[in-house]
Write an enzyme that holds these catalytic residues in place. Structure first.
Site, PDB file in Angstrom:
ATOM      1  N   SER A  92     -16.147  12.055 -28.849  1.00  0.00           N
ATOM      2  CA  SER A  92     -16.055  11.453 -30.184  1.00  0.00           C
ATOM      3  C   SER A  92     -15.273  10.143 -30.163  1.00  0.00           C
ATOM      4  CB  SER A  92     -15.389  12.441 -31.148  1.00  0.00           C
ATOM      5  OG  SER A  92     -14.086  12.789 -30.696  1.00  0.00           O
ATOM      6  N   ASP A 286      -5.792  11.941 -38.232  1.00  0.00           N
ATOM      7  CA  ASP A 286      -5.890  13.265 -37.613  1.00  0.00           C
ATOM      8  C   ASP A 286      -5.206  13.340 -36.258  1.00  0.00           C
ATOM      9  OD1 ASP A 286      -7.580  11.781 -36.062  1.00  0.00           O
ATOM     10  OD2 ASP A 286      -9.391  12.961 -36.480  1.00  0.00           O
ATOM     11  N   HIS A 289      -8.448  10.309 -33.850  1.00  0.00           N
ATOM     12  CA  HIS A 289      -9.341   9.166 -34.079  1.00  0.00           C
ATOM     13  C   HIS A 289      -8.580   8.083 -34.839  1.00  0.00           C
ATOM     14  CE1 HIS A 289     -12.010  12.769 -33.827  1.00  0.00           C
ATOM     15  NE2 HIS A 289     -12.609  11.978 -32.941  1.00  0.00           N
TER      16      HIS A 289
END
Length: 851
Positions: A92, A286, A289
């Site tokens: 990600s 978070d 990210h």
């Protein structure tokens, strides 16, 4: 016997010694860094990928160590990638970088997946230029697709050319091995897979992509992670993984091996460890990210690493990370050789004629000083901004620093105030030199800190530039109206004095003459003033006729500049006949911004002459008029400051500037000359800078600033030494400007000759009264931008450039200075010299290779 008193005095040449010491420090530091520290990273690719810091508190201006990043736009990105594939494979974190990269390549592309349920999916985007950007979801980098890309063998698609080689391949993994260590195998599995991938890359018969990037494992913010993530994604494990990656890609022995065996390059993989240096807990929600602005900078680092050395290498050279400077063409190399060696050759030949006597060294150097200065300074400037000898870094505006530098400059200027015993008169020489000096210092601070984006600073700086043009109009008009000397010699003196060094610099740096916009701007306005006053000059004593000519000139010039096709046609003719390629849009912007201020200077000159002629200062109401003018001027300055601060952007202000700039300039002139005390006092520091203001304005482009004004010059490596660099480069820069100003004056005298009767250096006894403003007659000895008074004797100091322009002087000249060995043999006339110079420039333009 009374005790002896201690006395202390400085050597009068202390400034020369300090300047030469600063230059020696800069040269030695540059040589040591270039030869030793940069041996393994001459292009600063390693610095781009591994070192840097933010210059600003908002964490927007990332500064790699010792080089300048380029902010890529769609045009540059498309030109670099040329419609080829760009592939990202990973987790990600890699996916977020992929979308930001794609958005830089084409701003129309999205910055995130279209829906949450597509996060763990493959994505393909196509830019407007045809570049295909693909992201493959593979957080463990262990799928067959990854092996297909990196395990290139002979006969495979990439190796035999059946599949195009990607322009960029980016691989990112690591955190999922930690998050799901039970099922993935954890650190041992990651280490084994990484070794396998890097082994495939190292054994490939050719590169699987133009550039392969292995992303570092991202450092997380543990305090913001969920409990499940925090328990598995430990900082110690991430540090160990990054250390392992770094040493696999850059084995400890690689530098030593490269030093002796250049045929054994390190692993062809880039490792941008700097990505983790720019992470801050405030930039993530978070803990995993990070915000788009941070990841956008990371995308720019990838583009700088891949593209900087691929894009066309032409002016401006504003991207210095991972980029070679171009090698000069044959003609360019010949020109550089002539320019750099002419001075030393003249010195050597003169010394040879004196039998190489050591006692004649200083005398020979003094005789050939102008050419030695030109050769030496041009070589220094070329070395500074067209080689990697010194570093370049980005600018960063800081309001406190701008205010601090301005305050220190003001204190230094006020500490060198001196007062004349006599009233020096309206706009006298010392005053105009001081005016040019403090304005130039303000402009230099403005350029160094990159304050052009700050409207409340940009707007007053525009007025300062307009003030120079005001003095141009005032000085030339006063001279021509009072002296009526419209001969070719004066025109040649002004044009050569203005343009000689600038033209040589433009060829030396392979830049555009118009990029040094101030020189062509004042040159153009001088020719306009000359043409306006020369036409029907026999009737210039008729005031209505003179005013009518000026208004006619205003109309014609305005028509020419506002009808864009006229300027474009003129520049097209120059391109076809002289191979001159100038931007009509850029030049129209420069001229129209200050379209009227020169004419305000011309009318001010006429008003000054008429006040003297009619002796209005002796009128009984003169004192009342002066006091009223002072009050109105103060109110005008207050109004201007409030007005410029209220403008929403500098672009809005620019629409007003041509029509209001005369107000603060006129108000300043009145207030600065409001009393005998103000007219007789001036700052020696500001006047010194003012006497070489043209040179400081031009030379700053490359020797104080860098990358054609886009960055700043760094002579001592490491960003933390910026203030030390500022001190050293400022001393060298000002010293170089001073030497060039002196040398240009002497060379101009050799080319054009001098006529002390019509082109005086300075005045010791005026023949006409100045305007005292405070009322009553005055016996002032100085004169200012008008330069019209006859001298009794020539001063030995070098006049400022604007005074030379107003008076046509080129400064004191050494009688021993000659360009040729035999002056009798090369006794060329002025028109012949000018014609030869223009012809040589035409030939260079025609033969010069187009970048």
């Amino acid at each position: 016997m009374p005790p002896g008193r201690l006395s202390f005095s400085l050597n009068p040449s202390w400034m020369h010694y300090v300047s030469r010491a600063a230059l020696a420090v800069a040269l030695i530091a540059g040589l040591l860094r270039y030869a030793l520290l940069d041996y393994f990273d001459p292009l600063r690719c390693g610095a781009l990928l591994s070192k840097g810091r933010f210059l600003d508190d908002k964490r927007q201006n990332w500064q790699p160590d010792g080089c300048m990043m380029h902010r890529y736009m769609e045009k540059d990105s498309s030109r670099c990638l040329s419609g080829r594939d760009v592939i990202f494979i990973g987790d990600s974190v890699t996916r977020k970088l992929f979308f930001q990269f794609a958005h830089v390549v084409d701003p129309a592309l999205p910055t995130s997946p279209p829906a949450d349920d597509q996060k763990h999916s493959d994505h393909t985007l196509v830019s407007d230029s045809g570049t295909r950007l693909t992201f493959y979801w593979d957080p463990f980098l262990n799928s067959s697709r990854v092996t297909e890309f990196v395990a290139v063998e002979r006969g495979s698609g990439v190796a035999d050319g059946r599949h195009p080689q990607p322009a960029l391949l980016v691989l990112g993994s690591g955190l999922w091995y930690l998050r799901y260590s039970d099922s993935s195998g954890g650190l041992p599995a990651w280490e084994s897979n990484t070794e396998r991938l890097l082994g495939h890359i190292s054994r490939a018969p050719e590169l699987v992509a133009d550039e392969i990037v292995m992303l570092p494992v991202e450092e997380v913010v543990s305090t913001k992670l969920t409990r499940e993530r925090a328990d598995t994604m430990r900082i110690a494990d991430i540090d160990a993984m990054n250390s392992d990656l770094y040493h696999r890609i850059n084995p400890p022995s690689s530098d030593t091996v490269r030093l002796f065996y250049s045929s054994h390059p390190p692993l062809p993989v880039s490792f941008p460890s700097a990505f983790n240096l720019m992470l801050d807990p405030s930039r993530t929600d978070d803990g995993l990210h990070f915000s788009d602005d941070v990841v956008n900078i990371q995308a720019h680092i990838l583009l700088n690493s891949r593209c900087n050395d691929v894009l066309p290498k032409r002016f401006p050279f504003d991207k210095t990370c991972c980029r070679r400077y171009p090698w000069p063409s044959a003609l360019y190399l010949v020109f550089l050789s002539v320019v750099f060696l002419l001075g030393p050759y003249k010195f050597a030949s003169s010394w040879y004629r004196k039998g190489y006597a050591m006692s004649a060294v200083y005398e020979t150097m003094d005789e050939n000083k102008p050419l030695l200065v030109y050769s030496g300074i041009l070589c220094l400037i070329f070395m500074a901004d067209r080689t990697s000898f010194w570093l370049k870094e980005q600018k960063q505006f800081d309001a406190w620093m701008f205010g601090g530098f301005s305050f220190l400059s003001l204190v230094a200027g006020l500490s060198t105030l001196r007062k004349s015993d006599k009233d020096l008169g309206f706009l006298n020489r010392e005053q105009t030199d001081e005016w040019k000096g403090w304005m130039q210092i303000a402009i230099l601070i403005y350029h160094y800190l990159g304050a052009s984006k700050v409207s409340v600073i940009y707007n007053p700086i525009r007025v300062l530039v307009a003030s120079y043009l005001f003095m141009t109009g005032y000085g030339h008009t006063t001279f021509y109206v009072k002296k009526a000397d419209f001969g070719f010699r004066r025109v040649a003196q002004v044009m050569v004095r203005l343009n000689l060094f600038t033209l040589l610099l433009a060829y030396t740096m392979n830049t555009d003459y118009l990029s040094y916009y101030f020189t062509p701007l004042v040159s153009m306005w001088f020719l306009i003033i000359y043409g306006t006053l020369a036409i029907g000059c026999h009737y210039n004593d008729r005031f209505p006729f003179l005013v009518t000519k000026i208004f006619a000139s205003m109309g014609l010039v305005s028509l020419f500049m506002r009808e864009h096709w006229l300027l474009q046609t003129f520049f097209y003719i120059l391109q076809r006949t002289c191979a001159i390629r100038w931007s009509a849009d850029e030049w129209a912007f420069r001229v129209n911004l200050d379209l009227w201020i020169v004419y305000f200077g011309m009318f001010t000159a006429l008003a000054t002459i008429k006040i003297r002629e009619y002796r209005l200062t002796e009128h009984p109401h003169w004192h009342t008029a002066v006091k009223s003018a002072i009050v109105i001027s103060g109110l005008v300055l207050v109004w201007y400051m409030l007005f410029e601060v209220s403008q929403p952007t500098k672009f809005v202000y620019n629409t007003w500037h041509p029509y209001i700039s005369f107000l603060p300039i006129g108000a300043f002139v009145i207030l600065r000359n409001a009393s005998n005390v103000l007219r007789s006092a001036s700052s020696r520091l500001f006047a010194f800078v003012g006497r070489c203001s043209l040179e400081t304005f031009i030379i700053q482009f490359h020797l104080w600033l860098a990358a054609d004004t886009k960055g700043i010059l760094i002579v001592i490596p490491a960003t933390r030494w910026r203030m030390t660099n500022l001190v050293i480069t400022t001393i060298v820069f000002v010293y170089a400007s001073h030497l060039v100003a002196e040398a240009t004056g002497e060379i101009t005298t050799w080319i054009c000759g001098s006529d002390s009767k019509t082109l005086p250096l300075t005045a010791r006894a005026p023949t006409t009264a100045q305007i005292p403003l405070a009322g009553g007659p005055s016996d002032e000895t100085g004169k200012g931008a008008d330069g019209a008074d006859e001298p009794e004797a020539a001063s030995q100091h070098v006049p400022s450039w604007a005074d030379r322009l107003a008076e046509g002087s080129t400064g004191s000249s050494s009688s021993a200075f000659r360009l040729w060995s035999s002056s009798d043999r090369w006794d060329l006339g002025l028109k012949t010299k000018v014609l030869l110079g223009v012809g040589l420039m035409w030939l260079l333009n025609v033969l010069w290779p187009v970048s």
